[in-house]
Design a protein around this motif. Structure first.
Motif, short mmCIF file in Angstrom:
data_model
loop_
_atom_site.label_atom_id
_atom_site.label_comp_id
_atom_site.label_asym_id
_atom_site.label_seq_id
_atom_site.Cartn_x
_atom_site.Cartn_y
_atom_site.Cartn_z
N THR A 94 0.65 -1.25 -0.45
CA THR A 94 0.00 -0.26 -0.30
C THR A 94 1.27 1.49 -0.02
O THR A 94 2.28 0.57 0.58
CB THR A 94 -0.73 -0.36 1.01
N GLY B 107 2.84 2.00 3.04
CA GLY B 107 4.10 1.29 3.50
C GLY B 107 3.77 0.27 4.17
O GLY B 107 5.02 -0.48 4.98
N LYS B 108 3.28 -0.68 3.70
CA LYS B 108 2.27 -1.94 4.42
C LYS B 108 2.14 -2.91 3.34
O LYS B 108 1.56 -3.06 2.12
CB LYS B 108 0.49 -1.78 5.00
N SER B 109 2.93 -4.51 3.35
CA SER B 109 3.42 -4.87 3.03
C SER B 109 2.29 -6.06 3.29
O SER B 109 2.63 -6.30 4.78
CB SER B 109 4.46 -5.44 2.62
N TYR C 5 11.63 4.22 4.96
CA TYR C 5 10.26 3.42 5.52
C TYR C 5 11.38 2.55 5.88
O TYR C 5 11.84 1.73 4.98
CB TYR C 5 9.43 2.89 4.26
N SER D 198 11.15 -1.57 8.34
CA SER D 198 9.50 -2.94 8.57
C SER D 198 10.24 -3.48 9.02
O SER D 198 11.43 -4.17 9.22
CB SER D 198 8.61 -3.71 7.36
N TYR E 116 9.08 -7.88 9.86
CA TYR E 116 8.94 -9.34 9.54
C TYR E 116 9.64 -10.45 10.38
O TYR E 116 10.35 -10.73 10.53
CB TYR E 116 9.20 -9.89 8.08
N LEU F 163 4.16 -9.52 8.14
CA LEU F 163 4.57 -8.14 8.64
C LEU F 163 4.60 -7.79 10.06
O LEU F 163 2.88 -7.96 11.27
CB LEU F 163 3.73 -7.26 8.19
N TYR G 244 5.90 -1.56 11.15
CA TYR G 244 7.33 -0.80 10.38
C TYR G 244 6.94 0.42 10.41
O TYR G 244 5.95 0.85 11.13
CB TYR G 244 5.91 -1.30 8.52
N VAL H 186 6.95 4.34 9.24
CA VAL H 186 6.87 5.61 7.59
C VAL H 186 8.20 6.40 7.93
O VAL H 186 8.34 7.59 6.77
CB VAL H 186 5.82 5.81 6.95
N GLY I 133 10.25 4.72 0.15
CA GLY I 133 8.87 5.38 0.01
C GLY I 133 7.99 3.82 0.07
O GLY I 133 8.90 2.91 0.25
N PRO I 134 7.18 4.31 -0.42
CA PRO I 134 6.31 3.04 -0.66
C PRO I 134 6.74 2.47 -1.91
O PRO I 134 5.93 2.62 -2.59
CB PRO I 134 4.42 3.12 -0.67
N GLN J 218 11.33 -2.65 -1.80
CA GLN J 218 12.17 -3.11 -0.45
C GLN J 218 13.77 -3.38 -0.59
O GLN J 218 13.33 -4.36 -1.54
CB GLN J 218 10.92 -4.41 0.30
#
Lengths: 111, 111
Positions: A94, A97-99, B31, B33, B35, B45, B48, B50, B96-97, B100
């Motif tokens: 999204t 930044g959510k995967s 960003y 994250s 996992y 996830l 995370y 931003v 950013g989005p 990764q």
């Protein structure tokens, strides 16, 4: 809640074959989609990133397509080689930044 | 550039112990994250961020805390380790989005 499915879970092909890996997602409100490769016991290597406005991306023998409206992406590997053996993961992202990842397809290419 | 680094590579904890998994990136990415990956599955996830000072929960946040005081660092804290937290933990960053970049992972066993 976004759900990502990858079919098949495992695939075995002879060297030289062209093949397609599938990734489907339930919520079409995505920002982009990324394909990764993971070798056993290792981290993730990015292969291709497709923005939601794009239809496909190519890198060497790899071609990824995206049909956002139907919630599907495919990764096409041309002329497969034993070195392509790995697990292939897709992730939908999204703009916040959510995967969300699929469980992957484990590919074995036999010499 | 070192990219995304994670320490330690391996860790064994007893049930109830606490620890912090370190993640750092030198690409000035906003960003970041965390996992977890369980055997035969994709990545899920945990938390995370931003940007510095901003964090949010992912799919499986229970039992984990994060903070982001600098752009470079994003530590993950296990408050009271449980056997269900045995997994491989990956940290990722992106500008950013977008695409990764992943660290090499931390393999955690809780006995």
């Amino acid at each position: 809640k976004q759900e990502v499915t990858q079919i098949p879970a495992a695939l075995s092909v002879p060297e030289g074959e062209n093949l397609v890996l599938n990734c489907s997602f339930t919520d079409s409100a995505i920002y982009n989609l990324q394909w990764f490769r993971q070798d056993p016991g290792k981290g993730l290597t990015s292969l291709l990133l497709i923005q939601s406005s794009q239809r496909e991306q190519t890198s060497g023998r790899l071609n990824a397509s995206l049909d956002k409206s139907s919630g599907r992406s495919t990764l096409y590997i041309a002329a497969s080689q034993p070195g392509d053996s790995a697990t292939y993961l897709c992730a939908v992202n999204t703009n916040a930044g959510k995967s969300t990842f699929g469980d992957g397809t484990t590919l074995t290419v036999k010499p | 550039n070192a990219g995304v680094t994670q320490t330690p590579k391996f860790q064994v904890l007893k049930t109830g112990q606490s620890m912090t998994l370190q993640c750092a990136q030198d690409m000035n990415h906003e960003y970041m994250s965390w996992y977890r990956q369980d055997p035969g599955m994709g990545l899920r996830l945990i938390h995370y961020s931003v940007g510095a000072g901003i964090t949010d929960q992912g799919e499986v946040p229970n039992g984990y805390n994060v903070s982001r005081s600098t752009t470079e660092d994003f530590p993950l804290r296990l408050l009271s380790a449980a056997p269900s937290q045995t997994s491989v933990y990956f940290c990722a960053s992106s500008p950013g989005p977008d695409e990764q970049y992943f660290g090499p992972g931390t393999r955690l066993t809780v006995t």
